[in-house]
Structures are given as C-alpha cells and as structure tokens.
Design a protein around this motif. Structure first.
Motif, PDB file in Angstrom:
ATOM      1  N   UNK A   1       0.839  -1.208   0.000  1.00 48.55           N
ATOM      2  CA  UNK A   1       0.000   0.000   0.000  1.00 48.55           C
ATOM      3  C   UNK A   1       0.871   1.254   0.000  1.00 48.55           C
ATOM      4  N   UNK A   2       1.935   1.243   0.810  1.00 50.40           N
ATOM      5  CA  UNK A   2       2.811   2.411   0.929  1.00 50.40           C
ATOM      6  C   UNK A   2       3.579   2.667  -0.370  1.00 50.40           C
ATOM      7  N   UNK A   3       4.180   1.615  -0.927  1.00 51.39           N
ATOM      8  CA  UNK A   3       4.979   1.797  -2.141  1.00 51.39           C
ATOM      9  C   UNK A   3       4.111   2.150  -3.340  1.00 51.39           C
ATOM     10  N   UNK A   4       2.964   1.478  -3.463  1.00 52.88           N
ATOM     11  CA  UNK A   4       2.045   1.812  -4.550  1.00 52.88           C
ATOM     12  C   UNK A   4       1.520   3.230  -4.413  1.00 52.88           C
ATOM     13  N   UNK A   5       1.265   3.659  -3.160  1.00 51.80           N
ATOM     14  CA  UNK A   5       0.795   5.021  -2.918  1.00 51.80           C
ATOM     15  C   UNK A   5       1.839   6.062  -3.232  1.00 51.80           C
ATOM     16  N   UNK A   6       3.124   5.733  -3.016  1.00 51.50           N
ATOM     17  CA  UNK A   6       4.203   6.679  -3.316  1.00 51.50           C
ATOM     18  C   UNK A   6       4.248   6.997  -4.811  1.00 51.50           C
ATOM     19  N   UNK A   7       4.102   5.960  -5.627  1.00 50.51           N
ATOM     20  CA  UNK A   7       4.081   6.182  -7.083  1.00 50.51           C
ATOM     21  C   UNK A   7       2.761   6.837  -7.493  1.00 50.51           C
ATOM     22  N   UNK A   8       1.671   6.415  -6.882  1.00 54.84           N
ATOM     23  CA  UNK A   8       0.362   6.982  -7.199  1.00 54.84           C
ATOM     24  C   UNK A   8       0.262   8.458  -6.847  1.00 54.84           C
ATOM     25  N   UNK A   9       0.962   8.871  -5.790  1.00 55.86           N
ATOM     26  CA  UNK A   9       0.947  10.282  -5.396  1.00 55.86           C
ATOM     27  C   UNK A   9       1.531  11.159  -6.489  1.00 55.86           C
ATOM     28  N   UNK A  10       2.634  10.698  -7.088  1.00 55.47           N
ATOM     29  CA  UNK A  10       3.250  11.450  -8.181  1.00 55.47           C
ATOM     30  C   UNK A  10       2.306  11.545  -9.371  1.00 55.47           C
ATOM     31  N   UNK A  11       1.624  10.451  -9.687  1.00 57.85           N
ATOM     32  CA  UNK A  11       0.682  10.444 -10.803  1.00 57.85           C
ATOM     33  C   UNK A  11      -0.516  11.350 -10.513  1.00 57.85           C
ATOM     34  N   UNK A  12      -1.000  11.324  -9.269  1.00 59.97           N
ATOM     35  CA  UNK A  12      -2.141  12.165  -8.874  1.00 59.97           C
ATOM     36  C   UNK A  12      -1.756  13.642  -8.939  1.00 59.97           C
ATOM     37  N   UNK A  13      -0.543  13.965  -8.515  1.00 67.87           N
ATOM     38  CA  UNK A  13      -0.068  15.342  -8.504  1.00 67.87           C
ATOM     39  C   UNK A  13      -0.017  15.928  -9.911  1.00 67.87           C
ATOM     40  N   UNK A  14       0.205  15.073 -10.886  1.00 68.00           N
ATOM     41  CA  UNK A  14       0.254  15.516 -12.285  1.00 68.00           C
ATOM     42  C   UNK A  14      -1.056  15.266 -13.023  1.00 68.00           C
ATOM     43  N   UNK A  15      -2.113  14.962 -12.249  1.00 65.42           N
ATOM     44  CA  UNK A  15      -3.471  14.790 -12.808  1.00 65.42           C
ATOM     45  C   UNK A  15      -3.517  13.754 -13.914  1.00 65.42           C
TER      46      UNK A  15
END
Length: 225
Positions: free
Chosen positions: A14-28
């Motif tokens: 969950x943590x590692x997937x969220x770390x990559x997902x955060x970058x993707x979310x930040x760039x919409x």
C-alpha cells in the motif's frame, strides 16, 4: 508464511504503490493515487495466494504444482487496465507512461508478495526517480523543438493543406496532429496543426510564410505548454 508477514507485505505494498500513485495524482494523470495502491495491493495479494495455495495441498498431492501460476496472470491481466489509460488524439497517443507505471506497480506488488523487499523498494525508488527527475530532463530535451498550435483559416478547396505541409516540412517543423473544422455558414474551413518548431525558426517568419500561401485567409500561432 505467518499472518504477521502477510500483513506486513500488504501494508508495504500500500505504501509503495501510494508513493508512485501520489506522483501520478499530482500531475493529474488518469491512474492516480488510489488506482496505483489498488493495483499494488491486488498484485501482492495474488502473489501471496499463489504461494499459499500449493502449501495447502502439499500434504495431499505428490505434485504441489506451480507456486507462480496465479501470480503470472497478473502480468497479462494488468494490460487490460493499462490499455484503459491510453488515449488517442488524432495522430498522437497519450497515457503510455501511466500505463507503463501501472505495469511497474504490479511488478512491485508481486515482488513484495514473494518477499523480495529490497527489489520492491529499489524498483519503487527508480520508478519515482524516472517519473520526477527524468521527466524534467525529457522536457529540456524536447525544448529543442517547442510545441505550437497553428490554426489556419482557408478556402474550402484542394491545395492549401498540401502547401502548408510543404512549407512546414521545408523548415524542419514536425507535424504531430492535424484536424479540420468547417466554418459555419461559410465556404471555408479551419485547419489545426499541432507542431514542434525548432528554436531557430521565428514565429513571425513562419506567420509570413503561411499568409503568403494562396487560399489562406487567416493564420493564428499559439505556443503550447
């Protein structure tokens, strides 16, 4: 594999997937924070199940089977999800990086499910590095050819499109996309070009070249982000 070990792997996933997902979310991007977390957790769970099932039947079967059989389907299955993030706009395609990111997240989840912690953490670090730092490098490289929208109003007759293409080609301007719109209540049409222009070609110079083409009524040039 103990229950504590299973919980640890899922939480780390969950943590590692969220770390990559955060970058993707930040760039919409289409696949953002929650999507990447779910892909990672799901992949980890499939790997755990794939390892545990042969253990359950090991006492009753002489052949325990392939412990990676279930997990192997994640690699092919993630392709359907990744394909949903790819969008085609004219001659250009968007979403390939997001799709590749989902595939990488699935791999990280499988690594965690198998207990390969170092591999999972290293892959996550490299993926985030690629999506952040290397994206800036890519933009600097692409700035050699800046992106522009050229909107041309022309008479609805054969000829202008080919002549415009020739002018752009002679000046090393790369055409990425073309769309045509008919003018309302006019025998004219709008031709939209998404192009990459070399730095040495001035916008005013390009404007003059296009307005000199026979059949061109109006030219608009706008720089894109």
């Amino acid at each position: 594999m103990s229950e504590r070990e299973i919980i640890l792997r899922l939480v780390l996933s969950c943590i590692l997937g969220g770390a990559i997902g955060f970058e993707r979310e930040r760039n919409a991007r289409p696949a953002g924070f929650r999507t990447n977390i779910l892909v990672s957790i799901g992949s980890t769970l499939m790997m755990i199940v794939s390892l545990k099932v042969p253990m359950l039947y090991e006492a009753t079967r002489s052949d325990p089977g392939d412990p990676g059989r279930i997990a192997a389907q994640v690699i092919s299955g993630i392709g359907f999800l990744g394909a949903g993030t790819i969008i085609r706009e004219g001659f250009s395609v968007k979403g390939l990086t997001t799709s590749a990111g989902l595939w990488a997240v699935a791999g990280i989840g499988l690594a965690l499910g198998a207990g390969f912690y170092l591999s999972a953490f290293t892959a996550t670090f490299l993926a985030i590095l690629t999506l952040t730092l290397l994206s800036k490098v890519e933009k600097n490289i692409s700035n050699v050819h800046r992106k522009y929208l050229i909107r041309v109003k022309a008479f609805d007759q054969p000829g202008p499109l080919g002549k415009i293409g020739s002018v752009l080609g002679e000046n090393n301007i790369i055409i990425r996309d073309i769309s045509i719109e008919h003018c309302y209540n006019e025998p004219n049409l709008y031709i939209n070009f998404r192009v990459k222009k070399p730095k040495q070609i001035e916008v005013n110079y390009l404007f003059v070249l296009l307005t000199e083409i026979v059949g061109i009524i109006e030219v608009q040039i706008k720089e894109l982000d």
